[in-house]
Design a protein around this motif. Structure first.
Motif, PDB file in Angstrom:
ATOM      1  N   UNK A  87       0.606 -19.486 -30.156  1.00 35.17           N
ATOM      2  CA  UNK A  87      -0.511 -18.561 -29.967  1.00 35.17           C
ATOM      3  C   UNK A  87      -0.745 -17.744 -31.232  1.00 35.17           C
ATOM      4  N   UNK A  88       0.313 -17.264 -31.834  1.00 37.73           N
ATOM      5  CA  UNK A  88       0.196 -16.481 -33.065  1.00 37.73           C
ATOM      6  C   UNK A  88      -0.434 -17.313 -34.184  1.00 37.73           C
ATOM      7  N   UNK A  89      -0.009 -18.568 -34.299  1.00 34.55           N
ATOM      8  CA  UNK A  89      -0.556 -19.434 -35.339  1.00 34.55           C
ATOM      9  C   UNK A  89      -2.037 -19.731 -35.073  1.00 34.55           C
ATOM     10  N   UNK A  90      -2.398 -19.920 -33.809  1.00 27.75           N
ATOM     11  CA  UNK A  90      -3.787 -20.199 -33.453  1.00 27.75           C
ATOM     12  C   UNK A  90      -4.683 -18.997 -33.756  1.00 27.75           C
ATOM     13  N   UNK A  91      -4.212 -17.799 -33.421  1.00 30.61           N
ATOM     14  CA  UNK A  91      -5.008 -16.585 -33.639  1.00 30.61           C
ATOM     15  C   UNK A  91      -5.285 -16.368 -35.127  1.00 30.61           C
ATOM     16  N   UNK A  92      -4.306 -16.685 -35.957  1.00 31.07           N
ATOM     17  CA  UNK A  92      -4.472 -16.472 -37.388  1.00 31.07           C
ATOM     18  C   UNK A  92      -5.011 -17.703 -38.110  1.00 31.07           C
ATOM     19  N   UNK A  93      -5.443 -18.719 -37.363  1.00 29.35           N
ATOM     20  CA  UNK A  93      -6.071 -19.892 -37.963  1.00 29.35           C
ATOM     21  C   UNK A  93      -5.118 -20.787 -38.725  1.00 29.35           C
ATOM     22  N   UNK A  94      -3.853 -20.792 -38.361  1.00 32.22           N
ATOM     23  CA  UNK A  94      -2.877 -21.651 -39.022  1.00 32.22           C
ATOM     24  C   UNK A  94      -2.720 -22.946 -38.230  1.00 32.22           C
ATOM     25  N   UNK A  95      -2.333 -24.021 -38.893  1.00 35.79           N
ATOM     26  CA  UNK A  95      -2.110 -25.271 -38.147  1.00 35.79           C
ATOM     27  C   UNK A  95      -0.892 -25.139 -37.231  1.00 35.79           C
ATOM     28  N   UNK A  96      -0.854 -25.969 -36.201  1.00 36.84           N
ATOM     29  CA  UNK A  96       0.281 -25.942 -35.280  1.00 36.84           C
ATOM     30  C   UNK A  96       1.566 -26.304 -36.006  1.00 36.84           C
ATOM     31  N   UNK A  97       2.656 -25.683 -35.579  1.00 39.93           N
ATOM     32  CA  UNK A  97       3.960 -26.014 -36.143  1.00 39.93           C
ATOM     33  C   UNK A  97       4.357 -27.409 -35.679  1.00 39.93           C
ATOM     34  N   UNK A  98       5.020 -28.152 -36.542  1.00 37.39           N
ATOM     35  CA  UNK A  98       5.407 -29.522 -36.199  1.00 37.39           C
ATOM     36  C   UNK A  98       6.373 -29.552 -35.023  1.00 37.39           C
TER      37      UNK A  98
END
Length: 91
Positions: A27-38
């Motif tokens: 969720x944190x990565x999605x909110x900040x526009x980062x790709x999903x963690x592998x």
């Protein structure tokens, strides 16, 4: 002096787990526009966070446990307040 060293080691070990959870939180990565963690090693991160506290209790280091118990949530809140990539940016 021994209690301080043990406490700092426990806090740093738990902090490593918190950093791991923070870096891979979907969720944190999605909110900040980062790709999903592998991959998200949640079990490892939880062990890193909780195991030092259990070890302090087993070792009978009650003062160190109380300091650890206060520092770990504080460090978690501090890391959650920092946006991803803010630490790595050069100004």
């Amino acid at each position: 002096m021994m209690t301080v060293t043990v406490t700092l080691a426990a806090i740093l070990l738990s902090l490593a787990g918190i950093v791991l959870l923070t870096a891979t939180d979907p969720k944190r990565r999605r909110v900040f526009g980062l790709p999903d963690a592998k991959h998200r090693p949640a079990v490892l991160a939880c062990l890193l966070i909780l195991a030092p506290g259990v070890a302090l209790l087993i070792a009978g280091q009650s003062a160190a446990f109380v300091m650890w118990l206060a520092a770990v949530p504080l460090a978690g809140w501090a890391l959650a307040a920092i946006p991803p990539g803010a630490l790595g940016r050069k100004r």
